[in-house]
Design a protein around this motif. Structure first.
Motif, PDB file in Angstrom:
ATOM      1  N   ILE A 164      -7.108  -9.790  -3.200  1.00  0.00           N
ATOM      2  CA  ILE A 164      -7.362  -9.697  -1.667  1.00  0.00           C
ATOM      3  C   ILE A 164      -7.228  -8.286  -1.261  1.00  0.00           C
ATOM      4  CG2 ILE A 164      -7.195 -12.052  -1.213  1.00  0.00           C
ATOM      5  CD1 ILE A 164      -4.444 -11.299   0.049  1.00  0.00           C
ATOM      6  N   ASN A 165      -7.936  -7.773  -0.279  1.00  0.00           N
ATOM      7  CA  ASN A 165      -7.785  -6.397   0.263  1.00  0.00           C
ATOM      8  C   ASN A 165      -8.417  -6.331   1.287  1.00  0.00           C
ATOM      9  OD1 ASN A 165      -6.395  -4.126  -1.733  1.00  0.00           O
ATOM     10  ND2 ASN A 165      -7.422  -3.294  -0.309  1.00  0.00           N
ATOM     11  N   SER A 166      -7.869  -5.279   2.396  1.00  0.00           N
ATOM     12  CA  SER A 166      -8.688  -4.906   3.321  1.00  0.00           C
ATOM     13  C   SER A 166      -9.718  -4.137   2.798  1.00  0.00           C
ATOM     14  CB  SER A 166      -7.808  -4.227   4.520  1.00  0.00           C
ATOM     15  OG  SER A 166      -6.721  -5.304   4.925  1.00  0.00           O
ATOM     16  N   ILE A 167     -10.722  -3.762   3.894  1.00  0.00           N
ATOM     17  CA  ILE A 167     -11.863  -3.087   3.466  1.00  0.00           C
ATOM     18  C   ILE A 167     -11.654  -1.553   3.093  1.00  0.00           C
ATOM     19  CG2 ILE A 167     -14.161  -2.228   4.315  1.00  0.00           C
ATOM     20  CD1 ILE A 167     -14.452  -4.488   5.980  1.00  0.00           C
ATOM     21  N   PRO A 188      -7.531 -23.889 -18.951  1.00  0.00           N
ATOM     22  CA  PRO A 188      -8.089 -23.144 -19.731  1.00  0.00           C
ATOM     23  C   PRO A 188      -7.846 -21.645 -19.507  1.00  0.00           C
ATOM     24  CG  PRO A 188      -9.526 -23.962 -18.038  1.00  0.00           C
ATOM     25  CD  PRO A 188      -8.266 -24.585 -18.180  1.00  0.00           C
ATOM     26  N   GLN A 189      -7.584 -21.271 -18.150  1.00  0.00           N
ATOM     27  CA  GLN A 189      -7.143 -20.006 -17.778  1.00  0.00           C
ATOM     28  C   GLN A 189      -5.997 -20.055 -16.860  1.00  0.00           C
ATOM     29  OE1 GLN A 189     -11.231 -19.141 -16.480  1.00  0.00           O
ATOM     30  NE2 GLN A 189     -10.965 -17.402 -17.607  1.00  0.00           N
ATOM     31  N   ALA A 190      -5.055 -18.896 -17.105  1.00  0.00           N
ATOM     32  CA  ALA A 190      -3.796 -18.740 -16.371  1.00  0.00           C
ATOM     33  C   ALA A 190      -4.486 -17.817 -15.080  1.00  0.00           C
ATOM     34  CB  ALA A 190      -2.955 -17.880 -16.876  1.00  0.00           C
ATOM     35  N   ILE A 191      -4.024 -18.316 -14.092  1.00  0.00           N
ATOM     36  CA  ILE A 191      -4.507 -17.694 -12.665  1.00  0.00           C
ATOM     37  C   ILE A 191      -3.541 -16.652 -12.028  1.00  0.00           C
ATOM     38  CG2 ILE A 191      -5.342 -18.036 -10.313  1.00  0.00           C
ATOM     39  CD1 ILE A 191      -5.919 -20.715 -11.246  1.00  0.00           C
ATOM     40  N   ILE A 192      -4.172 -15.176 -11.915  1.00  0.00           N
ATOM     41  CA  ILE A 192      -3.037 -14.190 -11.360  1.00  0.00           C
ATOM     42  C   ILE A 192      -3.937 -13.663 -10.000  1.00  0.00           C
ATOM     43  CG2 ILE A 192      -2.249 -11.978 -11.656  1.00  0.00           C
ATOM     44  CD1 ILE A 192      -3.105 -12.462 -14.574  1.00  0.00           C
ATOM     45  N   PHE A 193      -2.714 -14.028  -9.112  1.00  0.00           N
ATOM     46  CA  PHE A 193      -3.249 -13.401  -7.757  1.00  0.00           C
ATOM     47  C   PHE A 193      -2.834 -12.194  -7.248  1.00  0.00           C
ATOM     48  CE2 PHE A 193      -2.582 -14.973  -2.954  1.00  0.00           C
ATOM     49  CZ  PHE A 193      -3.513 -13.773  -2.572  1.00  0.00           C
ATOM     50  N   LEU A 194      -3.394 -11.096  -7.172  1.00  0.00           N
ATOM     51  CA  LEU A 194      -3.128  -9.745  -6.758  1.00  0.00           C
ATOM     52  C   LEU A 194      -3.454  -9.372  -5.156  1.00  0.00           C
ATOM     53  CD1 LEU A 194      -4.392  -7.695  -9.574  1.00  0.00           C
ATOM     54  CD2 LEU A 194      -2.390  -8.864  -9.441  1.00  0.00           C
ATOM     55  N   GLU A 195      -2.356  -9.097  -4.613  1.00  0.00           N
ATOM     56  CA  GLU A 195      -2.396  -8.666  -3.219  1.00  0.00           C
ATOM     57  C   GLU A 195      -2.374  -7.229  -3.001  1.00  0.00           C
ATOM     58  OE1 GLU A 195      -0.684 -10.300   1.024  1.00  0.00           O
ATOM     59  OE2 GLU A 195      -0.165 -11.003  -1.127  1.00  0.00           O
ATOM     60  N   ASN A 196      -3.334  -6.550  -2.113  1.00  0.00           N
ATOM     61  CA  ASN A 196      -3.623  -5.314  -1.941  1.00  0.00           C
ATOM     62  C   ASN A 196      -3.859  -4.487  -3.200  1.00  0.00           C
ATOM     63  OD1 ASN A 196      -3.253  -5.702   0.853  1.00  0.00           O
ATOM     64  ND2 ASN A 196      -1.261  -5.918   0.613  1.00  0.00           N
ATOM     65  N   PRO A 197      -4.313  -4.796  -3.890  1.00  0.00           N
ATOM     66  CA  PRO A 197      -4.444  -3.831  -5.296  1.00  0.00           C
ATOM     67  C   PRO A 197      -5.190  -2.542  -5.190  1.00  0.00           C
ATOM     68  CG  PRO A 197      -6.221  -5.486  -5.477  1.00  0.00           C
ATOM     69  CD  PRO A 197      -5.519  -6.018  -4.244  1.00  0.00           C
ATOM     70  N   LEU A 198      -6.185  -2.322  -4.307  1.00  0.00           N
ATOM     71  CA  LEU A 198      -6.939  -1.028  -4.231  1.00  0.00           C
ATOM     72  C   LEU A 198      -6.023   0.135  -3.547  1.00  0.00           C
ATOM     73  CD1 LEU A 198     -10.348  -2.240  -3.223  1.00  0.00           C
ATOM     74  CD2 LEU A 198      -9.250  -2.346  -5.417  1.00  0.00           C
ATOM     75  N   GLU A 199      -5.001  -0.474  -2.932  1.00  0.00           N
ATOM     76  CA  GLU A 199      -4.132   0.620  -2.158  1.00  0.00           C
ATOM     77  C   GLU A 199      -2.890   0.830  -2.714  1.00  0.00           C
ATOM     78  OE1 GLU A 199      -4.410  -0.541   2.285  1.00  0.00           O
ATOM     79  OE2 GLU A 199      -5.414  -2.203   1.241  1.00  0.00           O
ATOM     80  N   ALA A 200      -2.736   0.357  -3.981  1.00  0.00           N
ATOM     81  CA  ALA A 200      -1.286   0.526  -4.393  1.00  0.00           C
ATOM     82  C   ALA A 200      -1.128   1.261  -5.824  1.00  0.00           C
ATOM     83  CB  ALA A 200      -0.734  -1.267  -4.725  1.00  0.00           C
ATOM     84  N   GLU A 201      -0.198   2.134  -5.725  1.00  0.00           N
ATOM     85  CA  GLU A 201      -0.066   3.164  -7.032  1.00  0.00           C
ATOM     86  C   GLU A 201       0.283   2.157  -8.221  1.00  0.00           C
ATOM     87  OE1 GLU A 201       2.050   6.665  -6.392  1.00  0.00           O
ATOM     88  OE2 GLU A 201       1.745   6.561  -4.193  1.00  0.00           O
ATOM     89  N   GLY A 202       1.224   0.956  -7.879  1.00  0.00           N
ATOM     90  CA  GLY A 202       1.555   0.237  -8.911  1.00  0.00           C
ATOM     91  C   GLY A 202       0.208  -0.472  -9.737  1.00  0.00           C
ATOM     92  N   PRO A 210       0.903  -1.324  -0.104  1.00  0.00           N
ATOM     93  CA  PRO A 210      -0.033   0.061   0.030  1.00  0.00           C
ATOM     94  C   PRO A 210       0.790   1.254   0.058  1.00  0.00           C
ATOM     95  CG  PRO A 210      -0.807  -1.482   1.554  1.00  0.00           C
ATOM     96  CD  PRO A 210       0.340  -2.152   1.040  1.00  0.00           C
ATOM     97  N   GLY A 211       0.667   2.245  -1.024  1.00  0.00           N
ATOM     98  CA  GLY A 211       1.337   3.231  -0.954  1.00  0.00           C
ATOM     99  C   GLY A 211       2.455   3.336  -1.724  1.00  0.00           C
TER     100      GLY A 211
END
Length: 907
Positions: A316-319, A280-294, A204-205
């Protein structure tokens, strides 16, 4: 001091009967002892090792050693007549052998620890009742793995909810310590069937590219390497290395952003293509996407993919705030919200003291490095490389860390651990500082201003050479907002030293303007007096001040001041073993200004070499670019082309589009000078619409003209569309040139006179010479413009074309004599003895005017002879036979001069 003794009964006999076994046991003992930091000694009666118990993670080190030794002894027990491995503190030398014999006989054979050490090792093993103040190790306990349900009570619920998603990208939101990551990770693993997961862990940040570089971990790389081609894998490795180096920079630099986008797209496509035969699909796991500038970069790359349906994305993300959901609706059409009021996370520091030190070390290092690098980092620090993974294993068994994520699931862990560790935390911080500094000094991490903050947070301070390198790196990388913010909020001084702060702010402001500013902004920055430095301050600061002043005085064409400052910078640099500033390039340019090409070539070679040794890509770019210009002036077009290509390649690597365009433009000029007009035109036209247009359009027009007059194009010269001929522009000059070559002498005369008139109005206003940024004001800038302002050069060209046009318009005897005298004066007084790429044009023009005005044959022969000798001298410097031949034959003016030389039997 802790000692470890290893005694074997009947050791000498066993050496004869079972030499391989004894050698193996002794090797394992020595290896285990050394891995734990012990000093190993092999004596006749027993082996021993001594340890410094102040070493980080010492107790866990010993536990790892005992685990390995216990396993080895168990394998060999039947073939031994008795042995004792003894751990104790300060065992008297005279008692050691007696103690070893006593504890190795009969039923006592085994591993023994003093009561004190046994108490410290209780976390890792169990002991029998003490005998003679020593406790026998009963067993080395494996990690006490709890049932997943007790550690992660929401795992099943999360997996069931995810399974009902119908193949939609899903964002899982819930409290920090409820086990979201564990539940989603295990669900993804069940889908992948043993294939590695592509996981991007945003902080985050944080705007650094580290989360993307770390996604390509060794396991995933090995998985991809089995399927993708070698070239793509090498490109992924190269891009990962580049963006990894930028991991601690506060701001995403343009070149890091350029590399990052390319890397992420390649990684996603490679992962998808490797998985496609089995899933059939490649799986991507994103952690804390809502809080990251990246995440902005991820979304940009994601939106550029044409086959997004081939991926399944989980996050996944905290609220977050309610408005945060709307921005991600296109990426996450399905959002699962969990509440877990009864799972606030662990509020107690429930970590055994023996594991607390390594846990704290991992949490610190985990802020700056990925977990898969921990073994290497510990090894480089002189610590046991097995320790971090063993600590992670023990912590994971207690549910305190999750799958290679080193931050424990304990609220406020860092602060709590520091309080519990007391002064020991400083030793661990020192180790973390040492690793970061070592990686910066070995060019595996880029210096930057955030590095100064990190070192301060870890209880240290950057050295002055590193402070200067960090400021210079951020400015050259266009990532200096952190420095501006620190100056504004007054935190700059404490980080760099209050006594040096004002001088460093001056260095920052002037360097920033030299690299990014206009002429006016540069002059305003340098109008500020140079602050005084304390007498004992780092001399590198003084060298950088002199280098900045050199660049400014070169730009302002104040040659004497530039020379004094350049010499001062080099003189100071001689006393700098570390932190030498890049001054050779500026000193080389100062020599060009004085037309000392031998010295200029020598110093620009030093500049390129120094930049490569220090692995400073921005300086490699600038040094290579100006090396190309200097070799161009000197006459070696082949070497100039190589350096221009190197500058262009480096600019592409850095994502510096304007420098890359300028280097490509310079390559076009070099091709033009060699008479390769078709190839030159292709390069110029490739820049139209992407770079500042005045110079580009003008030179594209000029090249089309010469394509016509050399017969390489069917288009008539008069019909070639020209650019708008702006005031003092190259376009106006080339319009006059085109008119003359088309036989429109009166038009050429009028245009030439207008150029001369404009230059007379601007007399004294010499154009600024930019040493740190690309200059698009003229195609002559940063080439001939190194020693003659482009405006003055255009005026010289105009005077020659004026004289040529007049000589073709049947001049009177008086005007003819005047034209001959004017050209002779120009040749003798204005044309330098060396270093002018337009040499052949001026001398051929002199010959042509002599011929048109009826000069005696002997004068014509003299002019051709002098001109041709100068042409041969310049051509001889080209170290490529192919380019040399093209230069002499294909270049329009050189070809005309060669024909004249043949007429006068000089060839």
């Amino acid at each position: 001091m802790v000692q470890m003794l290893f005694f074997l009964r009947f050791r000498s006999q066993l050496r004869r009967t079972r030499p391989d076994l004894i050698a193996d046991l002794e090797e394992v003992f020595a290896g285990a002892a050394k891995a734990a930091g012990g000093k190993f000694v092999s004596a006749r009666r027993m082996l021993s090792a001594s340890f410094d118990d102040s070493r980080i993670g010492f107790t866990l080190d010993i536990a790892i050693a005992l685990e390995n030794l216990n396993k080895k002894f168990a394998e060999a027990r039947r073939e031994l007549s008795g042995y004792a491995l003894i751990l104790g503190r300060d065992i008297p030398e005279g008692e050691a052998e007696h103690l070893a014999r006593e504890l190795s006989g009969g039923e006592f054979t085994g591993i023994w620890c003093s009561r004190e050490i046994a108490g410290e090792l209780e976390t890792f093993g169990t002991f029998n009742k003490p005998f003679n103040s020593y406790c026998e190790l009963k067993n080395v306990s494996p990690p006490r793995a709890q049932e997943p349900l007790s550690l992660y009570p929401y795992r099943d619920r999360i997996e069931r909810a995810l399974a009902q998603g119908g193949g939609k990208n899903t964002l899982l939101i819930g409290p920090e310590f409820m086990g979201k990551r564990d539940g989603l990770y295990h669900y993804c693993q069940s889908l992948l069937g043993g294939a590695p997961l592509l996981s991007i862990q945003f902080t985050p940040g944080d705007n650094s590219p580290s989360c993307f570089a770390d996604a390509l971990n060794p396991g995933l790389r090995a998985f991809l390497a089995a399927s993708i081609n070698k070239d793509r894998l090498e490109e992924l490795d190269s891009l990962q290395s580049l963006i990894f180096k930028e991991r601690i920079r506060e701001e995403l630099s343009p070149y890091a952003g350029f590399a990052l986008r390319r890397f992420l797209k390649l990684l996603l496509l490679s992962y998808m293509e490797t998985l496609s035969p089995r899933l059939p699909q490649a799986i991507i796991f994103l952690e804390n996407p809502l809080e990251a500038e990246g995440m902005l970069v991820f979304r940009e790359v994601w939106n550029s993919l044409e086959n997004r349906d081939s991926f399944l994305v989980f996050g996944i993300n905290s609220i977050p705030p309610d408005e945060g959901f709307r921005e991600y609706g296109s990426l996450f059409p399905r959002i699962l919200k969990f509440t877990a009021d009864d799972m606030p996370g662990k509020n107690k520091l429930d970590i055994p003291q023996a594991i607390l030190e390594p846990a704290y070390a991992l949490a610190l290092l985990g802020r700056y490095f990925p977990a898969w690098l921990f073994p290497q980092l510990f090894d480089e620090a002189g610590l046991n490389k097995a320790l971090p993974m063993k600590a992670m294993e023990l912590l994971g068994a207690e549910g305190l860390v999750e799958d290679n994520k080193p931050q424990p699931r304990i609220s406020g862990f860092i602060a709590r651990a520091e309080k519990a560790l007391g002064e020991r935390k400083e030793t661990i911080k020192e180790m973390a500082r040492g690793r970061i500094l070592d990686w910066v000094n070995s060019h595996r991490l880029s210096p930057c201003f955030r590095l100064l903050k990190i070192l301060s947070d870890l209880g240290g301070r950057a050295g002055d050479a590193l402070i200067l390198a960090a400021i210079r790196s951020d400015v050259c990388s266009s990532a200096f907002k952190g420095i501006e913010n620190a100056i504004a909020d007054k935190s700059f001084g404490p980080l760099v030293g209050e006594e040096n702060a004002q001088a460093l702010i001056w260095i920052f402001d002037t360097l920033r303007m030299l690299v990014h500013g206009t002429e006016q902004e540069i002059r305003v920055a340098f109008a500020v007096p140079v602050p005084e430095l304390p007498e004992k301050s780092f001399v590198g600061f003084k060298a950088q001040i002199q280098a900045n002043l050199t660049a400014f005085y070169l730009g302002a064409r104040e040659k004497e001041q530039a020379s004094e400052c350049a010499k001062a910078a080099l003189r100071i640099n001689q006393g700098l073993k570390d932190g030498a500033i890049p001054a050779f390039r500026l000193f080389s340019l100062e020599n060009v200004f004085k037309q000392r090409f031998s010295d200029a070539l020598e110093y620009i070679s030093f500049a390129v070499e120094q930049a490569e040794k220090s692995e400073a890509p921005e300086e490699i770019l600038r040094s290579s670019y100006f090396a190309s210009g200097i070799y161009f002036l000197y006459g070696n077009l082949a070497m100039a082309q190589r350096f221009a290509a190197k500058a262009e390649e480096t600019a592409a690597l850095l994502g510096c589009s304007e420098w890359g365009g300028r280097a490509l433009f310079l390559r076009g000029r070099l091709l033009f000078e060699a008479g390769n007009y078709k190839e030159a035109l292709e390069l110029f036209e490739s820049l139209i619409g992407t770079m500042p247009q005045g110079a580009v359009e003008a030179w594209a027009f000029r090249t089309r003209v010469f394509l016509n007059v050399t017969g390489a194009s069917r288009e008539k010269t008069a019909s070639v569309p020209g650019p708008s001929a702006g005031r003092n522009s190259d376009a106006l000059l080339f319009a006059a040139e085109a008119a003359f070559l088309a036989g429109e002498y009166r038009e050429a005369l009028a245009l030439a006179e207008s150029i001369i008139a404009l230059e007379l109005q601007d007399a004294g206003n010499e154009s600024f010479f930019f040493t740190e940024s690309p200059d698009w004001s003229s195609g002559f800038a940063q080439c001939e413009g190194m020693f003659i302002p482009p405006g003055a050069l255009r005026a010289r060209f105009a005077r020659v074309y004026k004289a040529l046009a007049q000589s073709r318009l049947l001049p009177s005897e008086e005007l003819s004599a005047e034209l001959r005298n004017e050209m002779q004066r120009l040749i003798r007084e204005e044309i330098p003895a060396d270093g002018d790429p337009n040499d052949a044009f001026y001398y051929y023009a002199w010959y042509s005017i002599l011929q048109s005005t009826g000069a005696p044959q002997v004068d014509l022969g003299t002019a051709v002879s002098i001109a041709f000798k100068r042409l041969q001298r310049r051509a001889s410097r080209i170290d490529s036979a192919e380019i040399r031949s093209a230069y002499v034959s294909n270049n329009y003016w050189n070809g005309a001069l060669t024909l004249a030389a043949k007429e006068f039997k000089l060839i």
